[in-house]
Scaffold this motif. Structure first.
Motif, PDB file in Angstrom:
ATOM      1  N   VAL A   1     -24.550 -20.783 -17.049  1.00 10.33           N
ATOM      2  CA  VAL A   1     -23.644 -20.436 -18.128  1.00 10.33           C
ATOM      3  C   VAL A   1     -23.623 -21.663 -19.020  1.00 10.33           C
ATOM      4  N   VAL A   2     -23.784 -21.476 -20.279  1.00 10.34           N
ATOM      5  CA  VAL A   2     -23.746 -22.433 -21.398  1.00 10.34           C
ATOM      6  C   VAL A   2     -22.896 -22.002 -22.323  1.00 10.34           C
TER       7      VAL A   2
ATOM      8  N   ALA B   1     -26.673 -17.036 -19.621  1.00  6.89           N
ATOM      9  CA  ALA B   1     -25.664 -16.478 -20.529  1.00  6.89           C
ATOM     10  C   ALA B   1     -24.797 -17.890 -21.221  1.00  6.89           C
ATOM     11  N   ILE B   2     -24.923 -17.419 -22.512  1.00  8.90           N
ATOM     12  CA  ILE B   2     -24.164 -18.003 -23.359  1.00  8.90           C
ATOM     13  C   ILE B   2     -22.786 -17.711 -23.871  1.00  8.90           C
ATOM     14  N   VAL B   3     -21.786 -18.571 -23.611  1.00 10.31           N
ATOM     15  CA  VAL B   3     -20.310 -18.025 -23.712  1.00 10.31           C
ATOM     16  C   VAL B   3     -19.832 -18.584 -25.065  1.00 10.31           C
ATOM     17  N   VAL B   4     -19.527 -17.872 -26.106  1.00  9.80           N
ATOM     18  CA  VAL B   4     -19.118 -18.438 -27.264  1.00  9.80           C
ATOM     19  C   VAL B   4     -17.638 -18.460 -27.574  1.00  9.80           C
TER      20      VAL B   4
ATOM     21  N   GLU C   1     -22.364 -21.688 -34.502  1.00  8.12           N
ATOM     22  CA  GLU C   1     -23.400 -22.616 -35.277  1.00  8.12           C
ATOM     23  C   GLU C   1     -24.256 -23.641 -34.226  1.00  8.12           C
ATOM     24  N   GLY C   2     -24.076 -23.282 -33.076  1.00  9.53           N
ATOM     25  CA  GLY C   2     -24.917 -24.040 -32.091  1.00  9.53           C
ATOM     26  C   GLY C   2     -26.138 -24.144 -32.265  1.00  9.53           C
TER      27      GLY C   2
ATOM     28  N   SER D   1     -19.005 -13.325 -26.612  1.00  6.06           N
ATOM     29  CA  SER D   1     -17.961 -14.159 -27.258  1.00  6.06           C
ATOM     30  C   SER D   1     -16.739 -13.642 -26.773  1.00  6.06           C
ATOM     31  N   ALA D   2     -16.021 -14.593 -26.601  1.00  6.89           N
ATOM     32  CA  ALA D   2     -14.526 -14.482 -26.005  1.00  6.89           C
ATOM     33  C   ALA D   2     -13.626 -13.630 -26.859  1.00  6.89           C
ATOM     34  N   GLY D   3     -14.142 -13.559 -27.896  1.00  9.05           N
ATOM     35  CA  GLY D   3     -13.362 -12.504 -28.789  1.00  9.05           C
ATOM     36  C   GLY D   3     -13.370 -11.366 -29.145  1.00  9.05           C
ATOM     37  N   CYS D   4     -14.811 -10.796 -28.278  1.00  8.14           N
ATOM     38  CA  CYS D   4     -15.179  -9.541 -28.462  1.00  8.14           C
ATOM     39  C   CYS D   4     -14.972  -8.672 -27.274  1.00  8.14           C
TER      40      CYS D   4
END
Length: 181
Positions: A127-128, A105-108, A133-134, A76-79
């Motif tokens: 990268v996805v 890799a899943i980037v939120v 909520e995806g 997560s970008a905010g992590c």
């Protein structure tokens, strides 16, 4: 009267110790690592999702007919922990010579940090970008990041966890042959 003063002084002292002990417990709990993610049970079927399209236009090798197990990293970008673990994730993938098409890799999140995560991860994996909520994260109940897992050829989750210790455990599991599991 002095006995009464002694009783009050003793009670005040005990109350002060109790408050100090509780404050220490609260501070230690706040500084401890995040609680584990709501664990997706090992053996649970990975969500049946439409093909996930990677940032380079490639299809993520998850769901449907899988021919090989896939390592999965979720950031997560905010992590803050995600930013710290991302280089280790890349290092482990590269160090084990894992093909890019076997790692997702899943980037939120949105914005420049998410863009930086995506660019950095594209070197070693598909990268996805997706929101919490995806179609992958919501059914798995993932709310703490980073998270790491292995999805077996059968489409079932073979290993799961979060943080550096879990990343190493997950990658050890990823390296095992399916017949060893």
């Amino acid at each position: 009267m002095s006995a009464l003063a002694l009783v009050f002084a003793t009670l005040a002292f005990l109350l002060s110790l109790t408050v100090a002990r509780r404050t220490k417990q609260i501070l230690e709990a706040a500084e401890s690592p995040s609680h584990p993610i709501p664990v997706t049970p090992i053996g649970k079927k990975f969500p049946d999702v439409a093909p996930l399209i990677g940032s380079r236009g490639d299809i993520a090798p998850l769901g449907g007919a899988m021919s090989e197990s896939v390592a999965l990293g979720i950031f997560s970008a905010g992590c803050v922990s995600c930013a710290e673990e991302l280089p280790l994730f890349k290092e482990i993938i590269s160090g084990n010579h894992v093909r890019r098409d076997r790692v997702v890799a899943i980037v939120v999140g949105e914005g420049s940090v998410a863009d930086d995560f995506e660019r950095s991860l594209e070197e070693v994996c598909v990268v996805v970008r997706q929101e919490v909520e995806g179609p992958v994260l919501d059914p798995l109940g993932i709310r703490n990041f980073p998270a790491f897992g292995v999805v077996a050829e059968t489409g079932r989750i073979r290993s799961w966890g979060n943080g550096a210790v879990s990343l190493k455990k997950v990658m050890d599991e990823f390296a095992r042959r399916p017949e060893d599991v």
